[in-house]
Structure formats: structure tokens, C-alpha cells
Design a protein around this motif. Structure first.
Motif, PDB file in Angstrom:
ATOM      1  N   PHE A  34       0.259  -1.106   0.150  1.00  0.00           N
ATOM      2  CA  PHE A  34       0.080  -0.167   0.004  1.00  0.00           C
ATOM      3  C   PHE A  34       0.788   0.934   0.096  1.00  0.00           C
ATOM      4  O   PHE A  34       0.469   1.815  -0.835  1.00  0.00           O
ATOM      5  N   ILE A  35       2.064   1.188   0.816  1.00  0.00           N
ATOM      6  CA  ILE A  35       2.906   2.383   0.983  1.00  0.00           C
ATOM      7  C   ILE A  35       3.777   2.376  -0.579  1.00  0.00           C
ATOM      8  O   ILE A  35       3.494   3.841  -0.927  1.00  0.00           O
ATOM      9  N   LEU A  36       4.203   1.526  -0.927  1.00  0.00           N
ATOM     10  CA  LEU A  36       4.678   1.338  -2.533  1.00  0.00           C
ATOM     11  C   LEU A  36       3.980   1.930  -3.150  1.00  0.00           C
ATOM     12  O   LEU A  36       4.228   2.949  -3.875  1.00  0.00           O
ATOM     13  N   ASP A  37       3.290   1.638  -3.503  1.00  0.00           N
ATOM     14  CA  ASP A  37       2.502   2.462  -4.330  1.00  0.00           C
ATOM     15  C   ASP A  37       1.844   3.830  -4.329  1.00  0.00           C
ATOM     16  O   ASP A  37       1.183   4.120  -5.017  1.00  0.00           O
ATOM     17  N   ASP A  38       2.439   4.683  -3.325  1.00  0.00           N
ATOM     18  CA  ASP A  38       2.156   5.950  -3.158  1.00  0.00           C
ATOM     19  C   ASP A  38       3.544   6.219  -2.522  1.00  0.00           C
ATOM     20  O   ASP A  38       3.231   7.295  -1.570  1.00  0.00           O
ATOM     21  N   LYS A  39       4.491   5.715  -3.344  1.00  0.00           N
ATOM     22  CA  LYS A  39       6.035   6.079  -2.461  1.00  0.00           C
ATOM     23  C   LYS A  39       6.187   7.301  -2.054  1.00  0.00           C
ATOM     24  O   LYS A  39       6.807   7.373  -1.352  1.00  0.00           O
ATOM     25  N   LYS A  40       5.765   8.112  -3.102  1.00  0.00           N
ATOM     26  CA  LYS A  40       6.987   9.592  -2.968  1.00  0.00           C
ATOM     27  C   LYS A  40       6.308  10.024  -1.917  1.00  0.00           C
ATOM     28  O   LYS A  40       6.468  10.769  -1.581  1.00  0.00           O
ATOM     29  N   THR A  41       4.444  10.205  -2.181  1.00  0.00           N
ATOM     30  CA  THR A  41       3.963  11.217  -0.448  1.00  0.00           C
ATOM     31  C   THR A  41       4.660  10.076   0.812  1.00  0.00           C
ATOM     32  O   THR A  41       5.356  11.274   1.299  1.00  0.00           O
ATOM     33  N   TYR A  42       4.959   9.236   0.395  1.00  0.00           N
ATOM     34  CA  TYR A  42       5.134   8.484   2.075  1.00  0.00           C
ATOM     35  C   TYR A  42       6.788   8.788   2.186  1.00  0.00           C
ATOM     36  O   TYR A  42       7.303   8.983   3.853  1.00  0.00           O
ATOM     37  N   ILE A  43       7.614   8.896   0.821  1.00  0.00           N
ATOM     38  CA  ILE A  43       9.104   9.116   0.910  1.00  0.00           C
ATOM     39  C   ILE A  43       9.001  10.535   2.316  1.00  0.00           C
ATOM     40  O   ILE A  43       9.522  10.671   2.912  1.00  0.00           O
ATOM     41  N   GLU A  44       8.705  11.502   1.443  1.00  0.00           N
ATOM     42  CA  GLU A  44       8.813  12.809   1.887  1.00  0.00           C
ATOM     43  C   GLU A  44       8.305  13.175   3.260  1.00  0.00           C
ATOM     44  O   GLU A  44       8.440  13.729   3.542  1.00  0.00           O
ATOM     45  N   SER A  45       7.092  12.047   3.564  1.00  0.00           N
ATOM     46  CA  SER A  45       6.035  11.995   4.473  1.00  0.00           C
ATOM     47  C   SER A  45       7.059  11.731   5.713  1.00  0.00           C
ATOM     48  O   SER A  45       7.195  12.092   6.888  1.00  0.00           O
ATOM     49  N   PRO A  64       9.956  -5.426   0.436  1.00  0.00           N
ATOM     50  CA  PRO A  64       8.202  -6.070   0.532  1.00  0.00           C
ATOM     51  C   PRO A  64       8.983  -7.564   0.739  1.00  0.00           C
ATOM     52  O   PRO A  64       9.591  -7.700   0.304  1.00  0.00           O
ATOM     53  N   PHE A  65       7.641  -8.042   1.135  1.00  0.00           N
ATOM     54  CA  PHE A  65       7.808  -9.615   1.453  1.00  0.00           C
ATOM     55  C   PHE A  65       6.830 -10.982   1.089  1.00  0.00           C
ATOM     56  O   PHE A  65       6.249 -11.962   0.756  1.00  0.00           O
ATOM     57  N   ALA A  66       5.362  -9.784   1.215  1.00  0.00           N
ATOM     58  CA  ALA A  66       4.085 -10.913   1.679  1.00  0.00           C
ATOM     59  C   ALA A  66       4.228 -11.017  -0.642  1.00  0.00           C
ATOM     60  O   ALA A  66       3.586 -10.397  -0.801  1.00  0.00           O
ATOM     61  N   ARG A  84       8.083  -5.353  -6.968  1.00  0.00           N
ATOM     62  CA  ARG A  84       7.761  -4.227  -5.420  1.00  0.00           C
ATOM     63  C   ARG A  84       9.633  -4.266  -5.295  1.00  0.00           C
ATOM     64  O   ARG A  84       9.589  -3.488  -4.450  1.00  0.00           O
ATOM     65  N   PHE A  85      10.033  -5.435  -5.359  1.00  0.00           N
ATOM     66  CA  PHE A  85      10.995  -4.907  -4.940  1.00  0.00           C
ATOM     67  C   PHE A  85      12.051  -4.466  -6.052  1.00  0.00           C
ATOM     68  O   PHE A  85      12.965  -3.204  -4.955  1.00  0.00           O
ATOM     69  N   GLU A  86      11.423  -3.618  -7.574  1.00  0.00           N
ATOM     70  CA  GLU A  86      12.098  -2.467  -7.823  1.00  0.00           C
ATOM     71  C   GLU A  86      12.047  -0.909  -7.433  1.00  0.00           C
ATOM     72  O   GLU A  86      12.103  -0.114  -6.904  1.00  0.00           O
ATOM     73  N   GLN A  87      10.475  -1.070  -6.399  1.00  0.00           N
ATOM     74  CA  GLN A  87       9.758   0.131  -5.842  1.00  0.00           C
ATOM     75  C   GLN A  87      10.633   0.213  -4.404  1.00  0.00           C
ATOM     76  O   GLN A  87      10.826   1.506  -4.253  1.00  0.00           O
TER      77      GLN A  87
END
Length: 257
Positions: A34-45, A64-66, A84-87
């Protein structure tokens, strides 16, 4: 020996620990799809949450692993695993991380050794291709009974940035072999370790003194033989994490700032 703490609690609870002890931070939040799919927003936060401390501590990322299987026989499963690993690799670069931990992803008795290694080696060779920076990639044992496949993977991929993250808590629960045996057999392929204790019955991620392993003895062995191996305390309870750090301090294994 560089020491990290895995962030398994709120940032506001973790920051005072980092300010007290000379440790890096292993960021777990970006293991979430969920976080990876909006990674830029979460990185800044996340950068705002950490503030200036980000400028003077070492960062590691838990990938990620699930449901992700690098050695899957299904090409589509390997593709989403790579995606996912690239994200998370993007996140690592954005946070100037020194390392990323990915799960090996092997479930015992589901693949022959030959099929798993063929698929896994192809995956990792492709993933590591053209990654010319110095981010270290560590693959972590999870459910494995022994070290054979993870050992062969590191040997056969043969990339200087590719090594083992030995999770001793997982060994204690899922392997019939002792931790010391894993350490001796994997040797200098181990460049990172996840440290937590349990009683061999479940993967409880407890304080270093809440279990049947002698963690201090293990760490002294690693420090003596493989001093360039880093560790991350992967302890769920924040009070137990602080207790563990104080014990490490008393044994000269971690410093205070």
C-alpha cells in the motif's frame, strides 16, 4: 560492528532511542505494498518525520515480502516480485540507504533444489544487473530448515553487493541446526543479521534475554570472526528494544551518542 534498530513502532517513540544510542535505522514501513504504491508521498512524509536525524544515521530498508517469491516457477509471480523489489530499491536510493533486506522467499518442500536455484539465480542476476551503486542487497532466511539453498544462491550469483542477512530468530524456530552452525557454514557470506530471541516455539521477536539463545555469545563470535557484519535488532516491544540496547552497551557492543 554497525548496529541498526528495526523500526517496528511509531517514529516518535523510536527517535529518542536513536538519539541516545549510536545506531542506524532499518525502515520497515516500505515493506507495505500500500505504501509502495504511493511511495513518493510517503518518502516525503517520512523524511519530515525523521527530520535532521536522517543526515547523521545510517539507513537500511526492509523490502516487501508478502506473497513474493523470487524463485517461483510462475513467470508472472516473478514479475510482480521484481516490480515490488524495484519499488523498494527506489525508496532506498531516495533515503540514501546503505542496504536493503529481501526475504529469500523459499518455502521448504515446495520446490526441488535445482528448480528453485535455476529460477532464483535468474531472478537475482536480472535484478542486480546495471545496479552500479553501493547499496548492499541482503537475502534473509525465513522458513528454511538449513542453509544449503541460500548459501548456493550467494555463491552462484557471485555479486559483491549480494549477501546473506542471517535471521537468528528464524533459525531458532524453523531449523534443526543451531545458529552457530549456520554462522560457521555461511561464514563471510553473512553481511547483515537480524537479532531477536525466542524459545524455539514461535517467531516472537523478543528481547535478547527473553529466549533460549545466548545472544551476547553469538554477537561476540560474529564480531571476532566477521567484524564487517552489521546487525539489526528486530524486537517488537519498544521497552524490550531499549532493554536490549542497554545490555549491549554494558557488554561494549554498542556506544551511546
Amino acid at each position: 560492528m554497525d548496529i541498526y534498530i528495526s523500526q517496528l513502532d511509531e517514529t516518535k517513540k523510536v527517535l529518542p532511542i536513536i538519539e541516545k544510542y549510536d545506531v542506524g535505522l532499518e525502515v520497515v514501513q516500505f515493506a507495505s505494498p500500500f505504501i509502495l504504491d504511493d511511495k513518493k508521498t510517503y518518502i516525503e512524509s517520512y523524511k519530515k518525520e525523521l527530520g535532521d536525524i536522517l543526515n547523521y544515521i545510517d539507513i537500511s530498508i526492509h523490502g516487501p515480502f508478502a506473497d513474493l517469491i523470487p524463485g517461483s516457477r510462475d513467470n508472472m509471480i516473478r514479475k510482480i516480485t521484481d516490480y515490488r523489489f524495484e519499488q523498494s530499491y527506489y525508496v532506498a536510493k531516495a533515503l540514501n540507504a546503505k542496504k536493503i533486506v529481501y526475504h529469500h522467499g523459499y518455502t521448504p518442500k515446495t520446490y526441488s533444489n535445482t528448480e528453485w536455484l535455476n529460477n532464483s539465480n535468474k531472478f537475482w542476476n536480472n535484478f542486480l544487473k546495471n545496479k552500479l551503486d553501493d547499496i548492499q542487497i541482503h537475502i534473509e532466511n525465513t522458513l528454511e530448515d538449513d542453509y544449503f539453498l541460500i548459501n548456493k544462491a550467494i555463491t552462484e550469483v557471485n555479486n559483491p553487493n549480494f549477501s546473506v542477512c542471517l535471521d537468528i530468530g528464524h533459525v531458532n524456530v524453523y531449523s534443526h541446526l543451531g545458529v552457530n552452525k549456520w554462522i560457521y557454514e555461511l561464514g563471510d557470506k553473512i553481511k547483515h543479521m537480524h537479532i531477536h530471541n525466542n524459545y524455539g516455539d514461535k517467531d516472537s521477536h523478543s528481547s535478547i534475554i527473553k529466549g533460549n539463545m545466548n545472544i551476547i555469545e553469538i554477537l561476540n563470535l560474529v564480531k571476532e570472526k566477521y567484524n564487517d557484519t552489521s546487525i539489526s535488532l528486530e524486537i517488537v516491544n519498544t521497552k524490550e528494544l531499549e532493554e536490549s540496547l542497554e545490555i549491549l552497551y554494558e557488554h561494549g557492543l554498542v556506544k551511546k551518542r
